[in-house]
Design a protein around this motif. Structure first.
Motif, PDB file in Angstrom:
ATOM      1  N   ASN A 128      13.546 -40.809 -24.625  1.00 37.94           N
ATOM      2  CA  ASN A 128      14.910 -40.429 -24.968  1.00 37.94           C
ATOM      3  C   ASN A 128      15.022 -40.092 -26.450  1.00 37.94           C
ATOM      4  O   ASN A 128      15.744 -39.172 -26.843  1.00 37.94           O
ATOM      5  CB  ASN A 128      15.884 -41.561 -24.622  1.00 37.94           C
ATOM      6  N   ILE A 147      15.418 -30.846 -20.490  1.00 38.99           N
ATOM      7  CA  ILE A 147      14.634 -32.041 -20.167  1.00 38.99           C
ATOM      8  C   ILE A 147      13.380 -32.038 -21.039  1.00 38.99           C
ATOM      9  O   ILE A 147      12.659 -31.042 -21.085  1.00 38.99           O
ATOM     10  CB  ILE A 147      14.221 -32.069 -18.681  1.00 38.99           C
ATOM     11  N   SER A 157      10.345 -39.128 -19.913  1.00 38.24           N
ATOM     12  CA  SER A 157      11.291 -38.015 -19.876  1.00 38.24           C
ATOM     13  C   SER A 157      12.617 -38.409 -20.506  1.00 38.24           C
ATOM     14  O   SER A 157      13.055 -39.555 -20.415  1.00 38.24           O
ATOM     15  CB  SER A 157      11.530 -37.556 -18.431  1.00 38.24           C
ATOM     16  N   GLY A 158      13.219 -37.439 -21.159  1.00 34.94           N
ATOM     17  CA  GLY A 158      14.568 -37.584 -21.687  1.00 34.94           C
ATOM     18  C   GLY A 158      15.393 -36.442 -21.136  1.00 34.94           C
ATOM     19  O   GLY A 158      15.044 -35.268 -21.304  1.00 34.94           O
ATOM     20  N   ILE A 159      16.479 -36.761 -20.438  1.00 34.54           N
ATOM     21  CA  ILE A 159      17.308 -35.758 -19.769  1.00 34.54           C
ATOM     22  C   ILE A 159      18.632 -35.613 -20.511  1.00 34.54           C
ATOM     23  O   ILE A 159      19.349 -36.605 -20.703  1.00 34.54           O
ATOM     24  CB  ILE A 159      17.579 -36.157 -18.310  1.00 34.54           C
ATOM     25  N   LEU A 165      22.604 -37.552 -23.485  1.00 32.54           N
ATOM     26  CA  LEU A 165      21.479 -38.153 -22.777  1.00 32.54           C
ATOM     27  C   LEU A 165      21.956 -38.876 -21.531  1.00 32.54           C
ATOM     28  O   LEU A 165      23.028 -39.481 -21.517  1.00 32.54           O
ATOM     29  CB  LEU A 165      20.761 -39.156 -23.685  1.00 32.54           C
ATOM     30  N   VAL A 166      21.149 -38.805 -20.495  1.00 37.19           N
ATOM     31  CA  VAL A 166      21.457 -39.505 -19.252  1.00 37.19           C
ATOM     32  C   VAL A 166      20.821 -40.893 -19.305  1.00 37.19           C
ATOM     33  O   VAL A 166      19.606 -41.025 -19.418  1.00 37.19           O
ATOM     34  CB  VAL A 166      20.910 -38.718 -18.036  1.00 37.19           C
ATOM     35  N   TYR A 167      21.663 -41.933 -19.225  1.00 41.54           N
ATOM     36  CA  TYR A 167      21.168 -43.306 -19.251  1.00 41.54           C
ATOM     37  C   TYR A 167      21.368 -44.028 -17.921  1.00 41.54           C
ATOM     38  O   TYR A 167      20.710 -45.035 -17.651  1.00 41.54           O
ATOM     39  CB  TYR A 167      21.894 -44.105 -20.344  1.00 41.54           C
ATOM     40  N   GLY A 174      16.318 -41.762 -15.791  1.00 44.46           N
ATOM     41  CA  GLY A 174      15.471 -40.720 -16.350  1.00 44.46           C
ATOM     42  C   GLY A 174      13.989 -40.999 -16.313  1.00 44.46           C
ATOM     43  O   GLY A 174      13.239 -40.457 -17.120  1.00 44.46           O
ATOM     44  N   GLU A 175      13.538 -41.812 -15.381  1.00 47.97           N
ATOM     45  CA  GLU A 175      12.101 -42.102 -15.283  1.00 47.97           C
ATOM     46  C   GLU A 175      11.435 -41.080 -14.366  1.00 47.97           C
ATOM     47  O   GLU A 175      10.956 -41.411 -13.284  1.00 47.97           O
ATOM     48  CB  GLU A 175      11.883 -43.529 -14.767  1.00 47.97           C
ATOM     49  N   LEU A 176      11.389 -39.838 -14.824  1.00 43.87           N
ATOM     50  CA  LEU A 176      10.834 -38.783 -13.984  1.00 43.87           C
ATOM     51  C   LEU A 176       9.327 -38.934 -13.781  1.00 43.87           C
ATOM     52  O   LEU A 176       8.773 -38.385 -12.823  1.00 43.87           O
ATOM     53  CB  LEU A 176      11.144 -37.415 -14.594  1.00 43.87           C
ATOM     54  N   SER A 270      19.813 -30.948 -12.209  1.00 45.56           N
ATOM     55  CA  SER A 270      20.411 -30.793 -13.535  1.00 45.56           C
ATOM     56  C   SER A 270      20.435 -29.363 -14.065  1.00 45.56           C
ATOM     57  O   SER A 270      21.068 -29.108 -15.080  1.00 45.56           O
ATOM     58  CB  SER A 270      19.685 -31.676 -14.552  1.00 45.56           C
TER      59      SER A 270
END
Length: 332
Positions: A128, A147, A157-159, A165-167, A174-176, A270
């Motif tokens: 992130n 992303i 990944s940080g989205i 940011l998506v938390y 966000g654990e892609l 997204s």
């Protein structure tokens, strides 16, 4: 942000080293230092030592008044709680939740008796932080939907959606890297306890594992046979591929295809303007990026085809993690 606040503090807290940096609004690190993360038995001792390292850096830029805030990028860090939550690779946070943001805030606030408000400190995980850094200083400047995918020991990944940011509800969204790519018994075992996760194939360690498997399944000549199989690293694959080694290029095509297929799925929820890749694997350039984009366009829904950019990080240097963390310091 008040006019005189020209800098932020960025901290890259890793399992081995912790790096501190004072960063200006253009993304230049004007002062930095580092220390060993595991050299301290308790979180309290770590924070005390960290602040001691920061004091001379802060003095160089005119004191705490010149700094808008501090950001920390760390494993298992939760933006909502400001804490590191049971990080397995950090001895003083292995079996406990450490309110690190609050601890640093209190220590820094005590440096200046004129401070009326707690010194702002924010923390998030390293991927992130990388996304924040790209948005503030790097390849994602001006973007609100993208992303960042970090290709290191694992896949992080940080989205970012609509500029945020998506938390998720608990801070760990966000654990892609842990989406399942190969289901069933054939999937590779992952450190998260599941099998077939993306990071078991597309991380640096995953690429090395693919290399060992491919070499064991064929007797084709390859530059990779120049060292024991168990010692092969992703860098070896990159070097061999760059020299035209067909086995190494096959490994990158396999890796890129899987990443591209995963990105095609991520787009469905997204619709990012760009995928930005960070990490040593990216140094292979088109050898890895071209298969990613080809597989993406083959598997993505037609409505999304050809819209997303595939970029390499604009912060590809040793200070990228510090810059990413420092971007949190500008947040209001």
């Amino acid at each position: 942000m008040e006019k005189q606040q020209k800098y932020t503090i960025g901290i890259d807290l890793g399992g081995t080293n912790t790096v501190f940096g004072i960063v200006d609004a253009q993304g230049t690190i004007v002062a930095q230092d580092s220390m060993k993360t595991q050299a301290y038995e308790t979180a309290e001792a770590f924070v005390e030592a960290g602040v001691a390292r920061l004091v001379p850096l802060i003095s160089k830029v005119g004191g705490l008044d010149a700094i808008a805030g501090m950001g920390i990028g760390a494993p298992n860090a939760n933006f909502y709680t400001g804490a590191i939550e049971t990080a397995p690779n950090i001895t003083w946070a292995h079996e406990r939740t450490v309110p690190l943001a609050k601890m640093f805030s209190e220590q820094l606030s005590s440096l200046d008796s004129r401070q009326k408000e707690p010194f702002p400190v924010r923390i998030t995980n390293d991927a992130n932080a990388a996304a924040m850094g790209e948005m503030a200083y790097g390849a994602a400047r001006g973007m609100k939907n993208f992303i960042v995918i970090t290709l290191g020991t694992g896949v992080g990944s940080g989205i970012v959606i609509n500029g945020q940011l998506v938390y998720g509800h608990d801070g760990f969204a966000g654990e892609l890297g842990h989406v399942t790519m190969v289901r069933g018994k054939e999937g590779r075992a992952c450190g998260c306890g599941r099998t077939g996760c993306l990071e078991t194939y597309c991380s640096a360690t995953g690429v090395a594992r693919t290399a060992r498997e491919v070499l064991a399944q064929t007797d084709r000549p390859s530059l990779l046979r120049g060292k024991p199989a168990e010692e092969i690293e992703s860098l070896d694959v990159s070097i061999a591929a760059g020299k035209g080694d067909e086995v190494a290029n096959e490994i990158f095509r396999f890796t890129g295809k899987m990443l591209g297929e995963a990105c095609a799925d991520f787009t469905a929820f997204s619709s990012p303007e760009a995928f930005i890749f960070f990490g040593g694997l990216c140094k292979a350039g088109d050898l890895i990026m071209k298969p990613i984009e080809e597989a993406y366009n083959q598997h993505v829904m037609p409505i999304f085809r050809g819209k997303a950019k595939f970029l390499v990080s604009g912060l590809m240097d040793a200070n990228a993690a510090v810059l990413g963390a420092s971007a949190l310091g500008w947040s209001e």
